[in-house]
Design an enzyme around this catalytic site. Sequence first.
Site, PDB file in Angstrom:
ATOM      1  N   GLU A  85      20.183  42.772  55.334  1.00 11.06           N
ATOM      2  CA  GLU A  85      20.442  44.094  54.989  1.00 11.06           C
ATOM      3  C   GLU A  85      20.802  44.459  53.670  1.00 11.06           C
ATOM      4  O   GLU A  85      21.451  43.352  52.896  1.00 11.06           O
ATOM      5  CB  GLU A  85      21.557  44.632  56.006  1.00 11.06           C
ATOM      6  CG  GLU A  85      21.227  44.600  57.449  1.00 11.06           C
ATOM      7  CD  GLU A  85      22.186  45.134  58.562  1.00 11.06           C
ATOM      8  OE1 GLU A  85      21.808  45.657  59.249  1.00 11.06           O
ATOM      9  OE2 GLU A  85      23.324  44.629  58.141  1.00 11.06           O
ATOM     10  N   CYS A 106      27.008  34.258  56.639  1.00 10.28           N
ATOM     11  CA  CYS A 106      27.888  33.779  55.377  1.00 10.28           C
ATOM     12  C   CYS A 106      29.071  32.620  56.342  1.00 10.28           C
ATOM     13  O   CYS A 106      29.096  32.785  57.533  1.00 10.28           O
ATOM     14  CB  CYS A 106      29.073  34.986  55.154  1.00 10.28           C
ATOM     15  SG  CYS A 106      30.283  34.442  53.821  1.00 10.28           S
ATOM     16  N   CYS A 110      35.718  35.226  57.628  1.00 13.19           N
ATOM     17  CA  CYS A 110      37.005  36.459  57.094  1.00 13.19           C
ATOM     18  C   CYS A 110      36.756  37.199  58.510  1.00 13.19           C
ATOM     19  O   CYS A 110      35.937  37.551  58.973  1.00 13.19           O
ATOM     20  CB  CYS A 110      36.690  37.424  55.941  1.00 13.19           C
ATOM     21  SG  CYS A 110      36.314  36.351  54.339  1.00 13.19           S
ATOM     22  N   GLY A 158      26.935  37.586  52.823  1.00 13.47           N
ATOM     23  CA  GLY A 158      27.183  36.419  51.900  1.00 13.47           C
ATOM     24  C   GLY A 158      28.004  36.264  50.796  1.00 13.47           C
ATOM     25  O   GLY A 158      28.554  37.283  50.465  1.00 13.47           O
ATOM     26  N   GLU A 159      28.487  34.877  50.316  1.00 10.71           N
ATOM     27  CA  GLU A 159      29.204  34.874  49.250  1.00 10.71           C
ATOM     28  C   GLU A 159      28.416  34.315  48.025  1.00 10.71           C
ATOM     29  O   GLU A 159      27.902  33.261  48.093  1.00 10.71           O
ATOM     30  CB  GLU A 159      30.194  33.645  49.683  1.00 10.71           C
ATOM     31  CG  GLU A 159      31.029  33.107  48.531  1.00 10.71           C
ATOM     32  CD  GLU A 159      31.787  34.145  47.647  1.00 10.71           C
ATOM     33  OE1 GLU A 159      32.474  35.177  48.113  1.00 10.71           O
ATOM     34  OE2 GLU A 159      31.734  34.074  46.304  1.00 10.71           O
ATOM     35  N   SER A 190      31.043  40.120  43.786  1.00  6.46           N
ATOM     36  CA  SER A 190      32.378  40.298  44.442  1.00  6.46           C
ATOM     37  C   SER A 190      32.263  38.810  45.120  1.00  6.46           C
ATOM     38  O   SER A 190      31.530  38.411  45.898  1.00  6.46           O
ATOM     39  CB  SER A 190      32.006  41.193  45.485  1.00  6.46           C
ATOM     40  OG  SER A 190      33.396  41.543  46.162  1.00  6.46           O
ATOM     41  N   LEU A 214      40.850  40.426  47.565  1.00  6.53           N
ATOM     42  CA  LEU A 214      42.029  39.790  47.878  1.00  6.53           C
ATOM     43  C   LEU A 214      42.487  39.839  49.017  1.00  6.53           C
ATOM     44  O   LEU A 214      42.755  39.028  49.867  1.00  6.53           O
ATOM     45  CB  LEU A 214      43.037  40.206  46.875  1.00  6.53           C
ATOM     46  CG  LEU A 214      44.432  39.732  46.659  1.00  6.53           C
ATOM     47  CD1 LEU A 214      44.196  38.068  46.274  1.00  6.53           C
ATOM     48  CD2 LEU A 214      45.349  40.163  45.757  1.00  6.53           C
ATOM     49  N   HIS A 215      42.891  41.215  49.672  1.00  2.06           N
ATOM     50  CA  HIS A 215      43.259  41.578  50.810  1.00  2.06           C
ATOM     51  C   HIS A 215      44.451  41.111  51.464  1.00  2.06           C
ATOM     52  O   HIS A 215      45.087  42.043  52.216  1.00  2.06           O
ATOM     53  CB  HIS A 215      41.949  41.136  51.928  1.00  2.06           C
ATOM     54  CG  HIS A 215      40.804  41.962  51.631  1.00  2.06           C
ATOM     55  ND1 HIS A 215      40.332  42.992  51.052  1.00  2.06           N
ATOM     56  CD2 HIS A 215      39.323  41.087  51.850  1.00  2.06           C
ATOM     57  CE1 HIS A 215      39.010  42.920  50.721  1.00  2.06           C
ATOM     58  NE2 HIS A 215      38.560  41.744  51.179  1.00  2.06           N
ATOM     59  N   CYS A 335      30.445  48.038  53.453  1.00  2.00           N
ATOM     60  CA  CYS A 335      30.948  46.755  53.338  1.00  2.00           C
ATOM     61  C   CYS A 335      31.547  45.935  54.572  1.00  2.00           C
ATOM     62  O   CYS A 335      32.001  46.665  55.503  1.00  2.00           O
ATOM     63  CB  CYS A 335      32.171  46.469  52.366  1.00  2.00           C
ATOM     64  SG  CYS A 335      31.744  47.230  50.850  1.00  2.00           S
TER      65      CYS A 335
HETATM   66  N1  SAH Z   1      31.593  37.207  50.071  1.00  6.47           N
HETATM   67  C1  SAH Z   1      31.928  38.125  48.842  1.00  6.47           C
HETATM   68  C2  SAH Z   1      30.872  39.277  48.929  1.00  6.47           C
HETATM   69  C3  SAH Z   1      31.029  40.253  50.252  1.00  6.47           C
HETATM   70  S1  SAH Z   1      31.398  41.824  49.527  1.00  6.47           S
HETATM   71  C4  SAH Z   1      33.221  38.918  49.061  1.00  6.47           C
HETATM   72  O1  SAH Z   1      33.910  38.847  50.091  1.00  6.47           O
HETATM   73  O2  SAH Z   1      33.787  39.385  48.175  1.00  6.47           O
HETATM   74  C5  SAH Z   1      31.957  42.541  50.958  1.00  6.47           C
HETATM   75  C6  SAH Z   1      33.212  43.049  50.563  1.00  6.47           C
HETATM   76  O3  SAH Z   1      33.481  44.049  52.078  1.00  6.47           O
HETATM   77  C7  SAH Z   1      34.235  42.203  50.508  1.00  6.47           C
HETATM   78  O4  SAH Z   1      35.350  42.880  49.613  1.00  6.47           O
HETATM   79  C8  SAH Z   1      34.972  42.367  52.122  1.00  6.47           C
HETATM   80  O5  SAH Z   1      36.115  41.535  52.166  1.00  6.47           O
HETATM   81  C9  SAH Z   1      34.695  43.497  52.437  1.00  6.47           C
HETATM   82  N2  SAH Z   1      34.698  43.787  53.880  1.00  6.47           N
HETATM   83  C10 SAH Z   1      34.394  43.044  54.779  1.00  6.47           C
HETATM   84  N3  SAH Z   1      34.738  43.383  56.115  1.00  6.47           N
HETATM   85  C11 SAH Z   1      35.090  44.839  55.757  1.00  6.47           C
HETATM   86  C12 SAH Z   1      35.120  45.777  56.712  1.00  6.47           C
HETATM   87  N4  SAH Z   1      35.178  45.668  58.151  1.00  6.47           N
HETATM   88  N5  SAH Z   1      35.622  47.002  56.024  1.00  6.47           N
HETATM   89  C13 SAH Z   1      35.548  47.203  54.715  1.00  6.47           C
HETATM   90  N6  SAH Z   1      35.342  46.042  53.948  1.00  6.47           N
HETATM   91  C14 SAH Z   1      35.168  44.944  54.333  1.00  6.47           C
END
Ligand code: SAH
Length: 341
Positions: A85, A106, A110, A158-159, A190, A214-215, A335
Site C-alpha cells: 500500500e 515487516c 511492533c 516495512g523497515e 523513518s 521511539l514510542h 501509519c
Molecule cells: N518501520 C519504520 C517505518 C514505518 S513508519 C518505523 O517504524 O519507523 C510507520 C510509523 O507509524 C512508525 O512511526 C510506527 O511506529 C507508526 N505506527 C505504527 N502503528 C501505528 C498505529 N496503529 N497508529 C499510529 N502510528 C502507528
Amino acid sequence: MNNEQLKKSLVKNNQPAYRVPQIQKAIFQTGISNFMEISTISKELREFLVRELDILSFSVKKIVIAKDGFSVKALLELRDGLAIETVLLSAGTGKWSVCVSSQVGCALNCQFCATGKNGLRRNLIAEEISDQVLFWRQYLKKKRGADKISNIVYMGMGEPFLNWTEVKKSLKDLTDNDLFAFGSRSISVSTVGIAEGIILLAKEFPQVNLALSLHFATDEKRNKYMPVNNKYSLNNLKKTLQNYFLKTNRQVFIEYIMLAGINDGEMDAYELAKYLKSIGKRQLLHINLIKYNQTERGFESTSGNKVQIFKKYLENNGLSVSVRKSLGQEVFGACGQLAGK
Ligand code: SAH
C-alpha cells in the site's frame, strides 16, 4: 520505471543520446502515464516503448479516497502477486505528501502496528519503491493539474533500514535531478532504530531527514511492545543518535504514539524527558506526538486533553513538541494501519 532499462531500450532502438533526458523528463517529472502521451517523439518510438517497457512495476488494484478528498490510499499488486500500500496525503494546500512502503510486510512485529502482524514477505526492489511516487505523480497530474508532491516519507509498510540496498537506490533516483528531482530535505526515512542504518543514512544522505519511532522511554516497556528493542536498546539508540548529530548536526524527529494507559502517563512523560535530555542535543530533537490509529491489535488512543498535558510537561523541560495531525484515518491509510488488504 527502471531508468537503466529505459536507457538500454533507447540504445537498442538506436536513439541519439539527447533522447534520453527528454524521455526521462516526460516520465519522471511530467508524470505521463503512457508513452503515447510524449508528443515530442515520433509515433514509431512511442509504439516501440509501449511494446518494450512498463512505466510502473505494479498494477493498481484499488484506490480509496477519503470524503474530503485529501487522503488517498492505493493497493498495488506487484508482478509476483504480492500486495503493498501507498498513501497520498494533503492538508488541502495543493501540496501533497507521499507515504511509501519499503517492504512487503515487516519482520519487527511492533505490537500496535498492523503491518507487522503477518510478518515479512519480501523486500521491495528500488523501482517498486520509487514507482509508488511515480504513480502518485501520474495520479495528481490527471486529477489535480497544478498540485505537487512536496514530501516523501518512508513510513508505509516495512523497515527501510532492513532493506538498505534497495532503499538507498530509491533515494538516489528520487534525488537525481535528471529523474524525480526531489530535494533531499523533502524526504524523510523513518526507523525503529536500526543503528547501522542510521549511520549509513548520515554518511550517504546527510540531508535526508531522519525520523525515529521511539514510542517508549524505558527498555522494559519498549522491549514489551517493540521486540526490536531487545537488540537495539535505548542506550544503544542514544549513542547512535549522538553519533548521527556529530556527523550531520541535523534535527531528528522523535515519533511517539500515544497509547491510553500504556505510555501516556505522568511517569512516562518524566522518563521520556529524562531520556531525551540525556542524549545531549535537545535543540536537535523534535517530538511528534501521534494519535494511535485503530488497528485489529486493540489499544486505545489517548484523549486530547491528556495529550496536551503530556505535551506541556515536555515543553516545560525545554523540548520542542508538536501533536501530529492524523491524516488518512478514514481510508485506513494512516501509519501502522497498512496491512496490504
Ligand atoms: N518501520 C519504520 C517505518 C514505518 S513508519 C518505523 O517504524 O519507523 C510507520 C510509523 O507509524 C512508525 O512511526 C510506527 O511506529 C507508526 N505506527 C505504527 N502503528 C501505528 C498505529 N496503529 N497508529 C499510529 N502510528 C502507528
